[in-house]
Design an enzyme around this catalytic site. Structure first.
Site: not given
Length: 333
Positions: A56, A215
């Site tokens: 990441y 989301g």
């Protein structure tokens, strides 16, 4: 925040923090010091489980996320559970925003990965070390044996598998007990519920990533929202197309209605649904905003009865909804 136990003895906050978005996949990376402050704010809100991975990062620093987590939590290290992952790299020859993954779980690669992660995380042990994706070139027994060795050496205390299948999990678990699987799970992605009976049989926990469908289930996005096509995975996700806004109207309406009934928010309902379904599920929603972290933490206090969960499940089986992002392509190189 309430706590939950993954596997035999790993106690974590009922909601964990997915840290990927501070530096990867959700637009331009957050400024370093601001990201560190936000991660630390999550700890102050009651989060103790922080999820990252060696991959990441940014183009400038592929390991940026682990460094952020390590620095933010250095002085409270003994009060938190740090989760990181090994076993993939990105196909940098791809021009896609969501570059394909190349698995590599060879023992020598794992050894190099764990040393790098320990250094970047400023710690002498990793609380939960996930194989990021299964590697078809390495038998699960071989991976599990390395994990057993790392546990014996004190470099990790627990291990798990992300995107696990039943056969792979059983074979690995027979060599070194698995503490948790980490799979995609949300109201829009329920395929891994088929694994629940196996988890209960083996006493393995379930860490749910993308628990709000990246989301969408916050009910805060509309058909006019745009995402950076070079830096934001959502720009290529089917649930964020203009057509999907209409297809998901009923689903988001359901969430808003339930939220109003419970005095909660749609985001909290989407998390409470899975928290109230099984005691061994720990969602790890990601957010950069402290107010969203506070909201997500509040889901641990929202209550849905077994009957209400079952009713929601029934509705989800029949209500229209768009396609949802199912994961990054895995390739062999």
């Amino acid at each position: 925040m309430n706590t939950r136990t993954l596997g035999a003895d790993l106690t974590v906050s009922a909601v964990g923090l997915g840290c990927m978005g501070f530096s990867h996949a959700y637009g331009a990376p957050m400024e370093k010091n601001e990201a560190i402050r936000s991660i630390r704010a999550a700890y102050d809100l009651g989060y103790t489980m922080f999820d990252t991975a060696e991959t990441y990062g940014t183009a400038a620093d592929p390991h940026e996320n682990e460094k952020l987590v390590g620095e933010a939590l250095a002085d409270v290290r003994n009060s938190v559970q740090i989760v990181t992952k090994f076993g993939i790299r990105f196909d940098e020859t791809s021009t896609a925003v969501n570059k394909p993954l190349i698995p590599d779980s060879r023992p020598e690669t794992i050894r190099a990965s764990v040393e790098g992660s320990l250094r970047r995380l400023q710690t002498d042990h990793i609380d939960l070390y996930f194989q990021h994706r299964m590697d078809p070139g390495v038998e699960p027994e071989a991976v599990a044996q390395v994990m057993a060795d790392l546990i014996r050496e004190g470099k990790i205390t627990h291990w798990g598998i992300s995107e696990a299948t039943e056969d792979y999990l059983r074979r690995a678990h027979a060599v070194c007990p698995v503490t948790a699987v980490q799979n995609r799970y949300s109201m829009m992605a329920r395929q891994h519920e088929a694994l629940f009976s196996v988890l209960e049989e083996l006493n393995v926990g379930f860490v749910a990533f993308s628990p709000m469908a990246n989301g969408l289930l916050t009910a805060r996005y509309g058909k006019d929202d745009k995402f950076d096509p070079k830096l934001d995975y959502r720009s290529a996700m089917p649930q964020f197309t203009p057509e999907a806004a209409e297809e998901n109207r009923a689903l988001l309406g359901l969430l808003r209605d339930l939220a109003e009934q419970k005095g909660a928010t749609p985001a909290q309902i989407s998390l409470a649904w899975m928290l109230c379904k099984k005691p061994y599920i720990v969602p790890i929603p990601g957010s950069r905003k402290v107010e969203r972290m506070r909201e997500n933490a509040g889901a641990a206090d929202a209550t849905l009865s077994a009957a209400e969960v079952a009713q929601i499940d029934h509705i989800l089986e029949t209500i229209p909804m768009s396609a949802v992002f199912g994961g990054t392509k895995v390739v062999s190189k």
